[in-house]
Write a protein that holds these residues in place. Structure first.
Motif, PDB file in Angstrom:
ATOM      1  N   GLY A   1     -21.326 -30.231  27.470  1.00 52.75           N
ATOM      2  CA  GLY A   1     -21.676 -31.595  27.849  1.00 52.75           C
ATOM      3  C   GLY A   1     -20.512 -32.422  28.391  1.00 52.75           C
ATOM      4  N   ARG A   2     -19.322 -31.819  28.463  1.00 51.03           N
ATOM      5  CA  ARG A   2     -18.147 -32.548  28.968  1.00 51.03           C
ATOM      6  C   ARG A   2     -17.665 -31.913  30.263  1.00 51.03           C
ATOM      7  N   THR A   3     -17.250 -32.768  31.182  1.00 55.84           N
ATOM      8  CA  THR A   3     -16.700 -32.282  32.446  1.00 55.84           C
ATOM      9  C   THR A   3     -15.335 -31.667  32.198  1.00 55.84           C
ATOM     10  N   ARG A   4     -15.114 -30.528  32.806  1.00 56.07           N
ATOM     11  CA  ARG A   4     -13.828 -29.848  32.673  1.00 56.07           C
ATOM     12  C   ARG A   4     -13.361 -29.446  34.072  1.00 56.07           C
ATOM     13  N   THR A   5     -12.052 -29.454  34.280  1.00 57.02           N
ATOM     14  CA  THR A   5     -11.452 -29.078  35.559  1.00 57.02           C
ATOM     15  C   THR A   5     -10.633 -27.814  35.375  1.00 57.02           C
ATOM     16  N   TRP A   6     -10.837 -26.844  36.282  1.00 58.74           N
ATOM     17  CA  TRP A   6     -10.037 -25.624  36.301  1.00 58.74           C
ATOM     18  C   TRP A   6      -9.234 -25.620  37.588  1.00 58.74           C
ATOM     19  N   VAL A   7      -8.018 -25.093  37.516  1.00 59.23           N
ATOM     20  CA  VAL A   7      -7.110 -25.099  38.659  1.00 59.23           C
ATOM     21  C   VAL A   7      -6.583 -23.686  38.885  1.00 59.23           C
ATOM     22  N   ARG A   8      -6.519 -23.304  40.164  1.00 57.75           N
ATOM     23  CA  ARG A   8      -5.911 -22.021  40.529  1.00 57.75           C
ATOM     24  C   ARG A   8      -5.161 -22.204  41.840  1.00 57.75           C
ATOM     25  N   SER A   9      -4.204 -21.339  42.078  1.00 61.61           N
ATOM     26  CA  SER A   9      -3.428 -21.411  43.316  1.00 61.61           C
ATOM     27  C   SER A   9      -4.194 -20.730  44.447  1.00 61.61           C
ATOM     28  N   THR A  10      -3.895 -21.151  45.666  1.00 61.47           N
ATOM     29  CA  THR A  10      -4.459 -20.509  46.857  1.00 61.47           C
ATOM     30  C   THR A  10      -3.441 -19.492  47.368  1.00 61.47           C
ATOM     31  N   LYS A  11      -3.873 -18.634  48.277  1.00 61.01           N
ATOM     32  CA  LYS A  11      -2.936 -17.688  48.881  1.00 61.01           C
ATOM     33  C   LYS A  11      -1.822 -18.438  49.602  1.00 61.01           C
ATOM     34  N   ALA A  12      -2.188 -19.497  50.309  1.00 60.58           N
ATOM     35  CA  ALA A  12      -1.172 -20.306  51.009  1.00 60.58           C
ATOM     36  C   ALA A  12      -0.174 -20.892  50.012  1.00 60.58           C
ATOM     37  N   GLY A  13      -0.668 -21.346  48.872  1.00 58.75           N
ATOM     38  CA  GLY A  13       0.214 -21.892  47.842  1.00 58.75           C
ATOM     39  C   GLY A  13       1.130 -20.838  47.252  1.00 58.75           C
ATOM     40  N   ARG A  14       0.577 -19.659  46.975  1.00 57.87           N
ATOM     41  CA  ARG A  14       1.406 -18.574  46.426  1.00 57.87           C
ATOM     42  C   ARG A  14       2.467 -18.136  47.426  1.00 57.87           C
TER      43      ARG A  14
END
Length: 109
Positions: A74-87
């Motif tokens: 019931g709670r909003t959660r944010t997940w983060v990952r790097s992009t190929k450009a970022g890596r």
């Protein structure tokens, strides 16, 4: 006048997107294929919500990370990952840092 064989100092290859210690640490934490939720990143980086949120937003604008939102319990959660450009950009930044260290006190490039 440029001399034959002149190479610019490796600092010119540093990416300003990683000038902030939190943004630098965020990219290091994300690594290849890693994805973390916001609370985990906050704990890993030992920083507050606001600085982390700003770092994520900055790196999103640079297209170096992707953030996705979902609902858990019931709670909003944010997940983060790097992009190929970022890596790729982070790897180039690290290589420039290694070259700077390798130069040490040498006058030649």
């Amino acid at each position: 006048m440029a001399e034959a064989g002149f190479r610019p100092h490796p600092r010119t290859q540093l990416d300003d997107n990683f000038a902030s210690p939190i943004r630098f640490s965020l990219m290091a934490a994300l690594g290849d294929g890693m994805e973390f939720d916001f609370p985990a990143l906050r704990d890993i980086l030992q920083c507050g919500d606001s600085p982390l949120s700003k770092a994520i937003a900055h790196l999103q604008t640079a297209e170096y990370v992707l953030a996705r939102k979902g609902v858990v319990g019931g709670r909003t959660r944010t997940w983060v990952r790097s992009t190929k450009a970022g890596r790729d950009a982070f790897a180039a930044h690290l290589q420039a840092l290694r070259q700077i260290v390798a130069l040490g006190g040498r006058q030649e490039l």
